[in-house]
Design an enzyme around this catalytic site. Structure first.
Site, PDB file in Angstrom:
ATOM      1  CG  HIS A 223       6.394   3.284   1.344  1.00  0.00           C
ATOM      2  ND1 HIS A 223       6.596   4.342   2.177  1.00  0.00           N
ATOM      3  CD2 HIS A 223       5.131   2.842   1.616  1.00  0.00           C
ATOM      4  CE1 HIS A 223       5.524   4.549   2.920  1.00  0.00           C
ATOM      5  NE2 HIS A 223       4.606   3.656   2.595  1.00  0.00           N
TER       6      HIS A 223
ATOM      7  CG  HIS B 111      -0.913  -0.626   3.751  1.00  0.00           C
ATOM      8  ND1 HIS B 111      -0.292  -1.091   4.885  1.00  0.00           N
ATOM      9  CD2 HIS B 111      -0.988   0.734   3.898  1.00  0.00           C
ATOM     10  CE1 HIS B 111       0.007  -0.069   5.678  1.00  0.00           C
ATOM     11  NE2 HIS B 111      -0.422   1.043   5.115  1.00  0.00           N
TER      12      HIS B 111
ATOM     13  CG  HIS C 210      -4.285   4.595   3.901  1.00  0.00           C
ATOM     14  ND1 HIS C 210      -3.894   5.859   4.274  1.00  0.00           N
ATOM     15  CD2 HIS C 210      -3.138   3.892   3.724  1.00  0.00           C
ATOM     16  CE1 HIS C 210      -2.572   5.919   4.331  1.00  0.00           C
ATOM     17  NE2 HIS C 210      -2.085   4.729   4.004  1.00  0.00           N
TER      18      HIS C 210
HETATM   19 MN    MN Z   1       2.546   2.966   3.340  1.00  0.00          MN
END
Ligand code: MN
Length: 265
Positions: free
Chosen positions: A78, A84, A212
């Site tokens: 994904h 996110h 991230h």
């Molecule tokens: Mn993810």
């Protein structure tokens, strides 16, 4: 070139037809048994995939079968969209990502041997600049893919998540490599074979989950649970990522493949 139509697309069509360019599927099969990330309490967790039948060649629909899917956005192979992560919350959702970011050159950094020796192997800036010394500067719009052999574990949840007494042990970039990837090169994104783009231990880093934090904060993309990276050359393949165009989506299961020059073609 026997093509009667001039042009690069015609040449590519011909190369695909005669096998000099191959399509490598980098997608793990998605099923009810696909492993999903498991966060410790008090954090909420994502469901994996489940299906309910709408009809199956029966009274509810005599000539057709179809299902309702239930799954988290971040399940299986994904894409992570910038929104996110909180650092990217003003960035693009999945539906707003331009297709130019979803097609680009693949730079494959092979740390399979290092990961065999240390399943928590941390990718460093030296690893990234070492790849550049061999293959040239990471191009603008590139996808940097970390190859570790981890995809061989993808059908075995315990081996894939690899959670021990000190938490998950899986490979990924260290803090400085995360900062470098987000800030020093104009990459489209970073892809990995593991369940998330950060290393398993990255929850304890400063900042936590640095890739991230920096990468999605910089408007770049993540790609996880990739397969078959061992079939790509270090440089020269073209990556194609196909997420749903999900409005407001923070991520999406994606079909991912690469166009690769056939070494025998
Ligand atoms: Mn993810």
């Amino acid at each position: 070139m026997a093509s009667t139509q001039a042009g690069q697309v015609a040449a590519l069509i011909e190369a695909l037809a005669d096998g000099t360019v191959e399509i490598v599927d980098l997608t793990q099969p998605l099923s009810e048994s696909t492993p999903v990330i498991k966060l410790p309490p008090p954090f909420a967790n994502t469901p994996g995939l489940s299906r309910t039948e709408i009809s199956r060649y029966d009274d509810r629909g005599p000539a057709w079968a179809w299902y309702t899917l239930t799954l988290g956005e971040h399940v299986g192979t994904h894409l992570d969209a910038p929104i996110h992560w909180v650092t990217g919350k003003d960035g693009a959702d999945v539906g707003s990502i331009p297709p130019t970011a979803l097609v680009g050159p693949a730079c494959v950094i092979d740390k399979t041997a290092e990961t065999e020796a240390d399943p928590g192997y941390l990718l460093t800036v030296d690893d990234l600049t070492g790849w550049e010394a061999d293959h040239g500067r990471i191009p603008d719009g590139a996808w940097v893919l970390l190859r570790t052999g981890w995809g061989a574990r993808a059908q075995d949840e315990a081996a894939f998540l690899n959670v021990g007494e000190h938490g998950p042990q899986t490979p990924g970039p260290d803090v400085e490599a995360s900062r470098w990837l987000a800030g020093e090169r104009a990459i489209a994104g970073f892809g990995t074979e593991t369940v998330g783009i950060d290393a398993g231990a990255a929850g304890g880093f400063d900042p936590p989950f640095p890739l991230h934090n920096f990468l999605l904060g910089a408007g770049r993309l993540g790609l996880t649970q990739l397969a078959n990276l061992e079939r790509l050359p270090p440089a020269g393949a073209l990556l194609v990522v196909s997420p749903l165009r999900l409005v407001g989506g923070t991520g999406s299961p994606s079909r991912v493949y690469a166009l690769v020059q056939n070494p025998h073609g």
